[in-house]
Scaffold this motif. Sequence first.
Motif, PDB file in Angstrom:
ATOM      1  N   ALA A  13      44.199-146.751 -53.294  1.00  0.00           N
ATOM      2  CA  ALA A  13      43.735-147.405 -54.526  1.00  0.00           C
ATOM      3  C   ALA A  13      44.733-147.265 -55.670  1.00  0.00           C
ATOM      4  O   ALA A  13      44.789-148.121 -56.560  1.00  0.00           O
ATOM      5  N   VAL A  14      45.558-146.230 -55.670  1.00  0.00           N
ATOM      6  CA  VAL A  14      46.559-146.034 -56.718  1.00  0.00           C
ATOM      7  C   VAL A  14      47.550-147.202 -56.752  1.00  0.00           C
ATOM      8  O   VAL A  14      48.039-147.591 -57.812  1.00  0.00           O
ATOM      9  N   PHE A  15      47.826-147.803 -55.609  1.00  0.00           N
ATOM     10  CA  PHE A  15      48.825-148.866 -55.510  1.00  0.00           C
ATOM     11  C   PHE A  15      48.252-150.264 -55.716  1.00  0.00           C
ATOM     12  O   PHE A  15      48.997-151.212 -55.921  1.00  0.00           O
ATOM     13  N   GLU A  16      46.953-150.433 -55.612  1.00  0.00           N
ATOM     14  CA  GLU A  16      46.351-151.767 -55.582  1.00  0.00           C
ATOM     15  C   GLU A  16      46.664-152.606 -56.812  1.00  0.00           C
ATOM     16  O   GLU A  16      47.012-153.771 -56.701  1.00  0.00           O
ATOM     17  N   GLU A  17      46.557-152.056 -58.002  1.00  0.00           N
ATOM     18  CA  GLU A  17      46.810-152.836 -59.219  1.00  0.00           C
ATOM     19  C   GLU A  17      48.284-153.201 -59.355  1.00  0.00           C
ATOM     20  O   GLU A  17      48.630-154.295 -59.744  1.00  0.00           O
ATOM     21  N   THR A  18      49.161-152.288 -58.990  1.00  0.00           N
ATOM     22  CA  THR A  18      50.595-152.514 -59.138  1.00  0.00           C
ATOM     23  C   THR A  18      51.127-153.547 -58.154  1.00  0.00           C
ATOM     24  O   THR A  18      51.907-154.419 -58.516  1.00  0.00           O
ATOM     25  N   LEU A  19      50.711-153.457 -56.903  1.00  0.00           N
ATOM     26  CA  LEU A  19      51.276-154.299 -55.859  1.00  0.00           C
ATOM     27  C   LEU A  19      50.593-155.655 -55.728  1.00  0.00           C
ATOM     28  O   LEU A  19      51.150-156.562 -55.138  1.00  0.00           O
ATOM     29  N   LYS A  20      49.397-155.793 -56.279  1.00  0.00           N
ATOM     30  CA  LYS A  20      48.610-157.024 -56.158  1.00  0.00           C
ATOM     31  C   LYS A  20      48.489-157.394 -54.686  1.00  0.00           C
ATOM     32  O   LYS A  20      48.071-156.597 -53.892  1.00  0.00           O
ATOM     33  N   GLU A  21      48.917-158.608 -54.321  1.00  0.00           N
ATOM     34  CA  GLU A  21      48.730-159.073 -52.948  1.00  0.00           C
ATOM     35  C   GLU A  21      50.001-159.024 -52.101  1.00  0.00           C
ATOM     36  O   GLU A  21      49.970-159.370 -50.934  1.00  0.00           O
ATOM     37  N   SER A  22      51.113-158.592 -52.674  1.00  0.00           N
ATOM     38  CA  SER A  22      52.370-158.621 -51.926  1.00  0.00           C
ATOM     39  C   SER A  22      52.382-157.639 -50.755  1.00  0.00           C
ATOM     40  O   SER A  22      52.835-157.959 -49.675  1.00  0.00           O
ATOM     41  N   ALA A  23      51.887-156.438 -50.965  1.00  0.00           N
ATOM     42  CA  ALA A  23      51.816-155.425 -49.915  1.00  0.00           C
ATOM     43  C   ALA A  23      50.702-154.475 -50.299  1.00  0.00           C
ATOM     44  O   ALA A  23      50.666-153.998 -51.421  1.00  0.00           O
ATOM     45  N   GLN A  24      49.823-154.215 -49.365  1.00  0.00           N
ATOM     46  CA  GLN A  24      48.704-153.332 -49.655  1.00  0.00           C
ATOM     47  C   GLN A  24      48.659-152.188 -48.647  1.00  0.00           C
ATOM     48  O   GLN A  24      48.680-152.431 -47.445  1.00  0.00           O
ATOM     49  N   PRO A  25      48.606-150.961 -49.132  1.00  0.00           N
ATOM     50  CA  PRO A  25      48.459-149.836 -48.206  1.00  0.00           C
ATOM     51  C   PRO A  25      47.067-149.849 -47.597  1.00  0.00           C
ATOM     52  O   PRO A  25      46.101-150.202 -48.251  1.00  0.00           O
ATOM     53  N   ARG A  26      46.961-149.493 -46.326  1.00  0.00           N
ATOM     54  CA  ARG A  26      45.687-149.479 -45.618  1.00  0.00           C
ATOM     55  C   ARG A  26      45.238-148.072 -45.264  1.00  0.00           C
ATOM     56  O   ARG A  26      44.271-147.888 -44.547  1.00  0.00           O
ATOM     57  N   SER A  27      45.950-147.095 -45.748  1.00  0.00           N
ATOM     58  CA  SER A  27      45.600-145.690 -45.528  1.00  0.00           C
ATOM     59  C   SER A  27      46.238-144.905 -46.669  1.00  0.00           C
ATOM     60  O   SER A  27      47.050-145.449 -47.414  1.00  0.00           O
ATOM     61  N   PRO A  28      45.894-143.634 -46.816  1.00  0.00           N
ATOM     62  CA  PRO A  28      46.615-142.845 -47.819  1.00  0.00           C
ATOM     63  C   PRO A  28      48.121-142.897 -47.558  1.00  0.00           C
ATOM     64  O   PRO A  28      48.558-142.981 -46.409  1.00  0.00           O
ATOM     65  N   VAL A  29      48.894-142.882 -48.620  1.00  0.00           N
ATOM     66  CA  VAL A  29      50.346-142.988 -48.525  1.00  0.00           C
ATOM     67  C   VAL A  29      50.942-141.603 -48.768  1.00  0.00           C
ATOM     68  O   VAL A  29      50.643-140.953 -49.770  1.00  0.00           O
ATOM     69  N   SER A  30      51.770-141.159 -47.852  1.00  0.00           N
ATOM     70  CA  SER A  30      52.452-139.878 -47.986  1.00  0.00           C
ATOM     71  C   SER A  30      53.666-140.094 -48.892  1.00  0.00           C
ATOM     72  O   SER A  30      54.556-140.878 -48.566  1.00  0.00           O
ATOM     73  N   VAL A  31      53.675-139.412 -50.028  1.00  0.00           N
ATOM     74  CA  VAL A  31      54.730-139.598 -51.025  1.00  0.00           C
ATOM     75  C   VAL A  31      55.550-138.317 -51.150  1.00  0.00           C
ATOM     76  O   VAL A  31      55.004-137.230 -51.273  1.00  0.00           O
ATOM     77  N   ASP A  32      56.854-138.477 -51.119  1.00  0.00           N
ATOM     78  CA  ASP A  32      57.789-137.386 -51.390  1.00  0.00           C
ATOM     79  C   ASP A  32      58.754-137.928 -52.442  1.00  0.00           C
ATOM     80  O   ASP A  32      59.653-138.702 -52.127  1.00  0.00           O
TER      81      ASP A  32
END
Length: 78
Positions: free
Chosen positions: A27-46
């Motif tokens: 959900a953290v990425f949804e507003e920023t990415l709009k419809e171009s690319a959507q994560p479908r699971s938690p994203v591991s960030v380093d």
Amino acid sequence: MDNPLIIPLSQLKAQGNIRVFEAVEAAVFEETLKESAQPRSPVSVDLTAEWREERVWLSGNATGAWQLQCCRCLAAVR
């Protein structure tokens, strides 16, 4: 919802660098990415943010299951 990817500039200047290493909810990425690319699971960030030469320097990786649209057939693909 708290966004672990938002780093206060004052904190970064004081510490010199900040590392974010955690799973970030999709959900953290949804507003920023709009419809171009959507994560479908938690994203591991380093991610490492550094304050150098009066600028913010970022480096890192984000790994997870993403859904994109095929540019040829317009179908949703993972």
